[in-house]
Design a protein around this motif. Structure first.
Motif, PDB file in Angstrom:
ATOM      1  N   PHE A 143       0.239  -1.694   0.159  1.00  0.00           N
ATOM      2  CA  PHE A 143      -0.240   0.276  -0.034  1.00  0.00           C
ATOM      3  C   PHE A 143       0.793   1.526  -0.553  1.00  0.00           C
ATOM      4  CE2 PHE A 143      -3.789  -1.916   2.277  1.00  0.00           C
ATOM      5  CZ  PHE A 143      -4.283  -2.985   1.523  1.00  0.00           C
ATOM      6  N   GLY A 144       2.659   1.168   0.073  1.00  0.00           N
ATOM      7  CA  GLY A 144       2.883   2.804   0.318  1.00  0.00           C
ATOM      8  C   GLY A 144       2.351   2.890   1.662  1.00  0.00           C
ATOM      9  N   VAL A 145       2.092   2.437   1.991  1.00  0.00           N
ATOM     10  CA  VAL A 145       1.772   3.361   3.634  1.00  0.00           C
ATOM     11  C   VAL A 145       3.455   3.574   4.783  1.00  0.00           C
ATOM     12  CG1 VAL A 145       0.089   4.309   5.774  1.00  0.00           C
ATOM     13  CG2 VAL A 145      -0.234   3.173   3.159  1.00  0.00           C
ATOM     14  N   ARG A 146       3.550   4.601   5.401  1.00  0.00           N
ATOM     15  CA  ARG A 146       4.605   4.794   6.766  1.00  0.00           C
ATOM     16  C   ARG A 146       3.917   4.459   7.749  1.00  0.00           C
ATOM     17  NH1 ARG A 146       6.600   7.496   9.794  1.00  0.00           N
ATOM     18  NH2 ARG A 146       8.251   7.609  10.890  1.00  0.00           N
ATOM     19  N   LEU A 147       3.622   3.478   8.670  1.00  0.00           N
ATOM     20  CA  LEU A 147       2.822   3.224   9.442  1.00  0.00           C
ATOM     21  C   LEU A 147       3.395   3.864  10.709  1.00  0.00           C
ATOM     22  CD1 LEU A 147       1.882  -0.256   8.948  1.00  0.00           C
ATOM     23  CD2 LEU A 147       0.395   1.569   8.622  1.00  0.00           C
TER      24      LEU A 147
ATOM     25  N   THR B  52      -5.967   1.397  -3.383  1.00  0.00           N
ATOM     26  CA  THR B  52      -6.499   2.371  -4.586  1.00  0.00           C
ATOM     27  C   THR B  52      -5.190   3.365  -3.918  1.00  0.00           C
ATOM     28  OG1 THR B  52      -7.962   3.611  -3.466  1.00  0.00           O
ATOM     29  CG2 THR B  52      -8.385   1.595  -5.307  1.00  0.00           C
ATOM     30  N   TYR B  53      -4.928   3.834  -3.309  1.00  0.00           N
ATOM     31  CA  TYR B  53      -3.883   5.182  -2.433  1.00  0.00           C
ATOM     32  C   TYR B  53      -2.548   4.720  -3.634  1.00  0.00           C
ATOM     33  CZ  TYR B  53      -7.333   6.874  -0.078  1.00  0.00           C
ATOM     34  OH  TYR B  53      -8.264   8.163   0.178  1.00  0.00           O
ATOM     35  N   VAL B 410      -6.642  -0.427   9.944  1.00  0.00           N
ATOM     36  CA  VAL B 410      -4.906   0.083  10.024  1.00  0.00           C
ATOM     37  C   VAL B 410      -5.339   0.606   8.460  1.00  0.00           C
ATOM     38  CG1 VAL B 410      -2.670   0.478   9.563  1.00  0.00           C
ATOM     39  CG2 VAL B 410      -3.800  -1.304  11.711  1.00  0.00           C
ATOM     40  N   GLY B 411      -6.627   0.396   7.776  1.00  0.00           N
ATOM     41  CA  GLY B 411      -7.065   0.673   6.311  1.00  0.00           C
ATOM     42  C   GLY B 411      -7.070   2.179   6.218  1.00  0.00           C
ATOM     43  N   SER B 412      -8.354   2.270   7.336  1.00  0.00           N
ATOM     44  CA  SER B 412      -8.785   3.835   7.506  1.00  0.00           C
ATOM     45  C   SER B 412      -7.920   4.676   7.650  1.00  0.00           C
ATOM     46  CB  SER B 412     -10.158   3.393   8.770  1.00  0.00           C
ATOM     47  OG  SER B 412      -9.377   3.228   9.911  1.00  0.00           O
ATOM     48  N   TYR B 413      -6.798   4.242   8.420  1.00  0.00           N
ATOM     49  CA  TYR B 413      -5.821   4.895   8.572  1.00  0.00           C
ATOM     50  C   TYR B 413      -4.497   5.908   7.071  1.00  0.00           C
ATOM     51  CZ  TYR B 413      -0.767   7.005  10.074  1.00  0.00           C
ATOM     52  OH  TYR B 413       0.129   8.008  10.857  1.00  0.00           O
ATOM     53  N   VAL B 414      -5.463   5.126   5.952  1.00  0.00           N
ATOM     54  CA  VAL B 414      -4.641   5.337   5.120  1.00  0.00           C
ATOM     55  C   VAL B 414      -4.670   6.042   4.812  1.00  0.00           C
ATOM     56  CG1 VAL B 414      -3.647   4.341   2.715  1.00  0.00           C
ATOM     57  CG2 VAL B 414      -3.825   3.058   4.808  1.00  0.00           C
TER      58      VAL B 414
END
Lengths: 152, 513
Positions: A143-147, B52-53, B410-414
């Protein structure tokens, strides 16, 4: 009596929220000004409809619940959902302050306990760590997200 | 013709290994989620929405299309093997599928279901490819007042389609519309219903609405479910299926007949174009029609493959039909197309009449993916993975829901990297949970939320253009057309005595949705 309140309370809350919405919409200002429609126009329509529908539902539920008050509840674990809501709430707070890993492991572990019998704790703990590690891979790499971490 | 050529050339997008991987992975995830009672392809799509992001919009939509197609046919696995439809669209399949399983022909029943799904899915997709450009062209004729009447038509139809709980559906739509009005007004610099929270100024993001509505509420429903519903895994582990038994003899397919496949697919396709009707309605009507025109109606419900073919052809054809209003008018007809619409919105693409004309190169690969999923992935997945599906769907529920909970929260944080959105997802999840417990259809809430901003904008613009005269909705031809159409639907769906669907053994979650 408890069943009566349980069934009616949601309809009642919806009715209260609808009335609150309508009152707030009225307070936004006049719906029409100098022949033009204002921001309160649409909310006033929706609020009026919501009050009408929620009023009908509240009345219908009141009549129905009184008739079938003898029926028992339909859940085998009535407190499970509120516990999950609390778990998610605590997790979100911990997630933003402590970071992803530790709160996530504890969260997944407690979720697993909610969906299974309270045994094989070590196995469940290991599975939780694996799920969280996989989750980290999915979010960071896919997803390319920085947690968030403990250091921010 | 130009669009058809564009779709055909779009098949080369599938040659990209990354795109193909996402399409195949989407199909498998959709199949597994729709096969597990309690989970749905909608939930799979909601959980994968954060993806999708990081993906380009075409790949994301192509994966959505394959999940959609998989979601319609995956439910037939448990419908046939253990008489519990994984998805409500496979409810009618269970009527003949399970008796075949009891006769030791379970694999054959799954084979018939796959062929029906393949034919229905392919015909639905081809009709969509052939007709959508014409509908899109016609949709350009719809002006501001017509757009409002069209959106109002969609909301009204989806409310009245919820027979037996219309007032609850109307209330749910109002809740969605109320949520949509939170934040800055679209036409004037005025904030509404923010109550001093600066985070609400930009309004509620679509991501927490979808994750809360479909994922968090599902977790809350499942944790309180009776043990009986969560112990289907034991029944599944006893079912044995061999790969060679999947392929139905040609004589059986001839006996079912081309007419049955085509007629059921057409019924499914046209039912799909109606907002709120969905796969279960499509398969029900096709099944009823097949029984009605049969020379041996008594054989249905006792293991007649024609019943399976009719049901599965129709529910997969619904996919093509449901994408028509979404792509041409920006009106989603069911939860999956609503999420697909969300993918467009998240990527800054305005759905509506201009979409097909202006973004044809974006839409064409999506339709190619839909057709590819129907023709290639349905039979291939069944043949390669069929014998293992029962083991896959018998996954431990604690592991499954533990993972889903993590992905959802965690998905809703994205979306915005803010914990406020996570809290919003939780709040909306709780709201959706209580709505579902009280029999409110949450799809109408979601559609109210999605269509709300445009509904308000076109209403205000129409009235501004006509100097506040509401008669404009009856004097302008495009608007009058939708007003009359609304009245026709109200008559047939709300006033005229409806057909009754048989009660399903499974109380699948999507039925409530």
């Amino acid at each position: 009596m408890l069943y009566f309140y349980k069934k009616i309370i949601f309809q009642f809350l919806i009715f209260i929220v609808s009335v609150g919405y309508l009152v707030t919409a009225i307070n936004i200002g006049s719906p029409v000004l100098n022949g033009g429609l204002q921001p309160s126009f649409f909310p006033l329509i929706i609020g009026s409809l919501a009050v009408m529908f929620s009023g009908i539902l509240l009345f219908k539920e009141w009549v129905l619940v009184k008739r079938r008050a003898a029926d028992a509840g339909d859940e085998s674990k009535p407190y499970a959902a509120p516990i999950i809501v609390c778990l998610i709430f605590i997790y979100i707070i911990a997630f933003s302050t402590i970071g992803y890993f530790i709160p996530s492991v504890l969260f997944v572990f407690s979720m697993m306990l909610m969906f299974s019998s309270k045994e094989k704790f070590v196995q469940k703990a290991i599975i939780s760590i694996v799920i969280v590690a996989l989750g980290h891979l999915i979010f960071e790499l896919l997803f390319g997200v920085r947690l968030p971490t403990l250091r921010g | 013709m130009e669009f058809i050529i564009l779709v055909v050339t779009s098949f080369k997008t599938l040659l990209d290994p990354l795109v193909l991987t996402y399409v195949i992975a989407g199909f498998i995830i959709g199949t597994v989620f729709s096969a597990i009672p309690g989970l749905t392809a909608t939930l799979a799509l909601a959980l994968l929405l954060p993806l999708t992001y990081s993906l380009d919009v075409t790949t994301a939509l192509m994966a959505c299309a394959s999940i959609y197609m998989a979601g319609m046919c995956g439910g037939s696995i448990t419908a046939t093997t253990i008489n519990i439809p994984g998805a409500p669209s496979s409810m009618m399949t269970a009527l003949d599928g399970y008796p075949m399983q009891q006769q030791g022909k379970g694999a054959l029943a799954l084979g018939h279901a796959a062929i029906g799904s393949m034919v229905g899915g392919a015909l639905g997709a081809m009709l969509l490819i052939g007709l959508a450009p014409f509908i899109a062209e016609a949709s350009l004729l719809v002006q501001t007042t017509g757009k409002f009447s069209l959106l109002a038509f969609a909301v009204i139809v989806i409310v009245i389609a919820q027979r037996g709980k219309m007032i609850k559906a109307a209330m749910a739509a109002c809740i969605g519309l109320m949520l949509a009005t939170i934040g800055l007004d679209a036409m004037e610099p005025v904030t509404r219903f923010t109550f001093g929270f600066s985070d609400l100024t930009a309004g509620i993001d679509l991501m927490p609405v979808i994750i809360g509505t479909f994922a968090i509420s599902e977790i809350l429903i499942q944790v309180g479910a009776k043990k009986e519903a969560r112990q289907t895994t034991e029944a599944m582990s006893k079912v044995k299926i061999r790969r060679r038994d999947f392929i139905p003899p040609l004589a059986d397919i001839r006996k079912i007949g081309v007419v049955c496949y085509v007629k059921s697919s057409l019924i499914g396709y046209f039912v799909g174009t109606l907002p709120g009707a969905g796969g279960s309605m499509g398969s029900f009507l096709a099944y009823v029609e097949t029984v009605r025109t049969s020379s041996n109606p008594d054989s249905y419900g006792k293991g007649n493959p024609k019943g399976i073919a009719a049901s599965e052809s129709a529910n997969n054809a619904v996919c093509g039909g449901a994408l028509v209003p979404m792509l041409t008018f920006g009106i989603p007809g069911d939860p999956i197309t609503a999420i697909m619409l969300g993918v467009l919105v998240i990527n800054g693409i305005q759905p509506g009449p201009q979409l097909m004309a202006g973004q044809a190169d974006l839409i064409a690969p999506v339709l190619a993916s839909l057709l590819f999923s129907a023709v290639i992935l349905i039979p291939l997945t069944l043949f390669l993975l069929g014998p293992y599906f029962i083991k896959i769907v018998a996954i431990r529920k604690d592991v499954l829901y533990g993972s889903i909970a993590l992905l959802a929260v965690v998905g809703s944080y994205v979306a915005t990297y803010s914990t406020f959105q996570m809290m919003m997802a939780l709040a909306l999840g709780v709201l959706a949970y209580y709505m579902r417990k009280n029999d409110f259809p949450i799809i109408t809430m979601l559609l109210g939320f999605i269509l709300g901003p445009n509904l308000e904008e076109f209403l205000r613009r129409s009235l501004a253009l006509s100097n506040g005269n509401p008669m404009t909705f009856f004097t302008s031809l495009d608007s009058l057309f939708f007003v009359v159409l609304t009245l026709v639907f109200v008559y047939f769906l709300a006033i005229k005595k409806p057909l009754k669907q048989p009660a399903s053994k499974a109380q699948s979650s999507e039925e409530v949705i």
